[in-house]
Scaffold this active site. Sequence first.
Site, PDB file in Angstrom:
ATOM      1  N   CYS A 129     -28.575 -15.742 -56.771  1.00 10.75           N
ATOM      2  CA  CYS A 129     -29.474 -15.936 -57.643  1.00 10.75           C
ATOM      3  C   CYS A 129     -30.513 -14.776 -57.779  1.00 10.75           C
ATOM      4  O   CYS A 129     -30.825 -14.222 -58.797  1.00 10.75           O
ATOM      5  CB  CYS A 129     -30.114 -17.203 -57.765  1.00 10.75           C
ATOM      6  SG  CYS A 129     -28.996 -18.469 -58.675  1.00 10.75           S
ATOM      7  N   GLU A 168     -30.669 -21.162 -62.008  1.00 10.04           N
ATOM      8  CA  GLU A 168     -31.376 -19.932 -62.037  1.00 10.04           C
ATOM      9  C   GLU A 168     -30.378 -18.715 -63.071  1.00 10.04           C
ATOM     10  O   GLU A 168     -30.695 -18.357 -63.778  1.00 10.04           O
ATOM     11  CB  GLU A 168     -31.723 -19.121 -60.868  1.00 10.04           C
ATOM     12  CG  GLU A 168     -32.788 -20.064 -59.970  1.00 10.04           C
ATOM     13  CD  GLU A 168     -32.175 -21.045 -59.091  1.00 10.04           C
ATOM     14  OE1 GLU A 168     -30.886 -21.614 -59.485  1.00 10.04           O
ATOM     15  OE2 GLU A 168     -32.570 -21.282 -58.059  1.00 10.04           O
ATOM     16  N   CYS A 219     -31.374 -19.117 -54.343  1.00  8.78           N
ATOM     17  CA  CYS A 219     -30.518 -18.707 -53.155  1.00  8.78           C
ATOM     18  C   CYS A 219     -30.270 -17.018 -53.354  1.00  8.78           C
ATOM     19  O   CYS A 219     -30.706 -16.654 -54.569  1.00  8.78           O
ATOM     20  CB  CYS A 219     -29.097 -19.404 -53.504  1.00  8.78           C
ATOM     21  SG  CYS A 219     -27.971 -18.677 -54.851  1.00  8.78           S
ATOM     22  N   CYS A 231     -25.317 -22.112 -60.459  1.00  8.76           N
ATOM     23  CA  CYS A 231     -26.740 -22.440 -59.990  1.00  8.76           C
ATOM     24  C   CYS A 231     -27.568 -22.429 -61.378  1.00  8.76           C
ATOM     25  O   CYS A 231     -27.430 -21.434 -62.396  1.00  8.76           O
ATOM     26  CB  CYS A 231     -27.417 -21.506 -59.007  1.00  8.76           C
ATOM     27  SG  CYS A 231     -26.839 -21.342 -57.439  1.00  8.76           S
ATOM     28  N   ASN A 291     -28.200 -26.549 -62.945  1.00  9.28           N
ATOM     29  CA  ASN A 291     -26.868 -26.396 -62.054  1.00  9.28           C
ATOM     30  C   ASN A 291     -25.552 -27.194 -62.769  1.00  9.28           C
ATOM     31  O   ASN A 291     -25.910 -28.162 -63.196  1.00  9.28           O
ATOM     32  CB  ASN A 291     -27.184 -26.496 -60.508  1.00  9.28           C
ATOM     33  CG  ASN A 291     -27.532 -27.793 -60.280  1.00  9.28           C
ATOM     34  OD1 ASN A 291     -28.499 -28.348 -61.021  1.00  9.28           O
ATOM     35  ND2 ASN A 291     -27.129 -28.400 -59.195  1.00  9.28           N
ATOM     36  N   GLU A 322     -21.866 -28.135 -62.093  1.00  9.33           N
ATOM     37  CA  GLU A 322     -20.958 -28.041 -60.875  1.00  9.33           C
ATOM     38  C   GLU A 322     -19.468 -28.179 -61.417  1.00  9.33           C
ATOM     39  O   GLU A 322     -18.939 -28.370 -62.524  1.00  9.33           O
ATOM     40  CB  GLU A 322     -21.335 -29.068 -59.890  1.00  9.33           C
ATOM     41  CG  GLU A 322     -22.686 -28.786 -59.068  1.00  9.33           C
ATOM     42  CD  GLU A 322     -22.903 -29.842 -57.967  1.00  9.33           C
ATOM     43  OE1 GLU A 322     -22.426 -30.773 -57.939  1.00  9.33           O
ATOM     44  OE2 GLU A 322     -23.890 -29.446 -57.489  1.00  9.33           O
TER      45      GLU A 322
HETATM   46  N1  THU Z   1     -28.294 -24.718 -56.605  1.00  7.46           N
HETATM   47  C1  THU Z   1     -29.039 -23.962 -57.623  1.00  7.46           C
HETATM   48  O1  THU Z   1     -28.797 -24.499 -58.820  1.00  7.46           O
HETATM   49  N2  THU Z   1     -29.843 -23.042 -57.332  1.00  7.46           N
HETATM   50  C2  THU Z   1     -29.932 -22.504 -56.014  1.00  7.46           C
HETATM   51  O2  THU Z   1     -30.765 -21.650 -56.079  1.00  7.46           O
HETATM   52  C3  THU Z   1     -29.511 -23.174 -54.992  1.00  7.46           C
HETATM   53  C4  THU Z   1     -28.184 -24.104 -55.234  1.00  7.46           C
HETATM   54  C5  THU Z   1     -27.375 -25.551 -56.981  1.00  7.46           C
HETATM   55  C6  THU Z   1     -25.969 -25.233 -56.836  1.00  7.46           C
HETATM   56  C7  THU Z   1     -25.271 -26.619 -56.484  1.00  7.46           C
HETATM   57  O3  THU Z   1     -24.959 -27.008 -57.847  1.00  7.46           O
HETATM   58  C8  THU Z   1     -26.382 -27.408 -55.731  1.00  7.46           C
HETATM   59  O4  THU Z   1     -27.398 -26.738 -56.062  1.00  7.46           O
HETATM   60  C9  THU Z   1     -25.939 -27.478 -54.303  1.00  7.46           C
HETATM   61  O5  THU Z   1     -26.049 -26.225 -53.725  1.00  7.46           O
END
Ligand code: THU
Length: 171
Positions: free
Chosen positions: A126, A86, A123, A84, A73, A75
């Site tokens: 994704c 994925e 999520c 994310c 991920n 940010e």
């Molecule tokens: N995140 C992911 O990388 N994958 C997911 O399926 C859920 C959330 C990341 C996004 C963000 O950087 C952090 O987790 C918190 O939501």
Amino acid sequence: ELYVWTFFSLNMIENKIETCLYSYNDIKELPGAIQNLMQQAVTARTNAYAPYSNFQVGAAIQLKNGEVVVGSNQENAAFPSGLCAERVAIFSAGALFPKEEISTICITASSVLKDTLEPIPPCGACRQSLLEYENKQGKNIEVYFMGKMGNVIKSNSIKNLLPFIFKEDSL
Ligand code: THU
């Protein structure tokens, strides 16, 4: 794998969708190739750029040609601009190997704030993105997800994680 049961009554039809997931106590119960792929997801997780959530996610994608594409991920101070793990991984796979079949994705998540010992599922956004590639190739993508370690959930396809999908033929 994804069962639809249809029941008829006087003036309506009731559809029940059943899905199927497998649970393992530990990654060691899975084939060596999957353990290896999950280990690459763990390594990818350490490359997450997650200064805002302190939640680090790694994904590793196995392609049929033997290549592995990873993602973590990423940010952003403008929160919705981040992405994310994925989707970083699947979009990279789509960009780098547009014609190659995707076999498996392994996902792992850890948090600086608490121990993530239960599996962390991908999520909704994704799942939608992953399903696009499953439909594109017309072959199932296997999914394995876990927390930092421990319990692993397996799904034989993305569809099992996202039944009743909005897709190309919905347009
Ligand atoms: N995140 C992911 O990388 N994958 C997911 O399926 C859920 C959330 C990341 C996004 C963000 O950087 C952090 O987790 C918190 O939501």
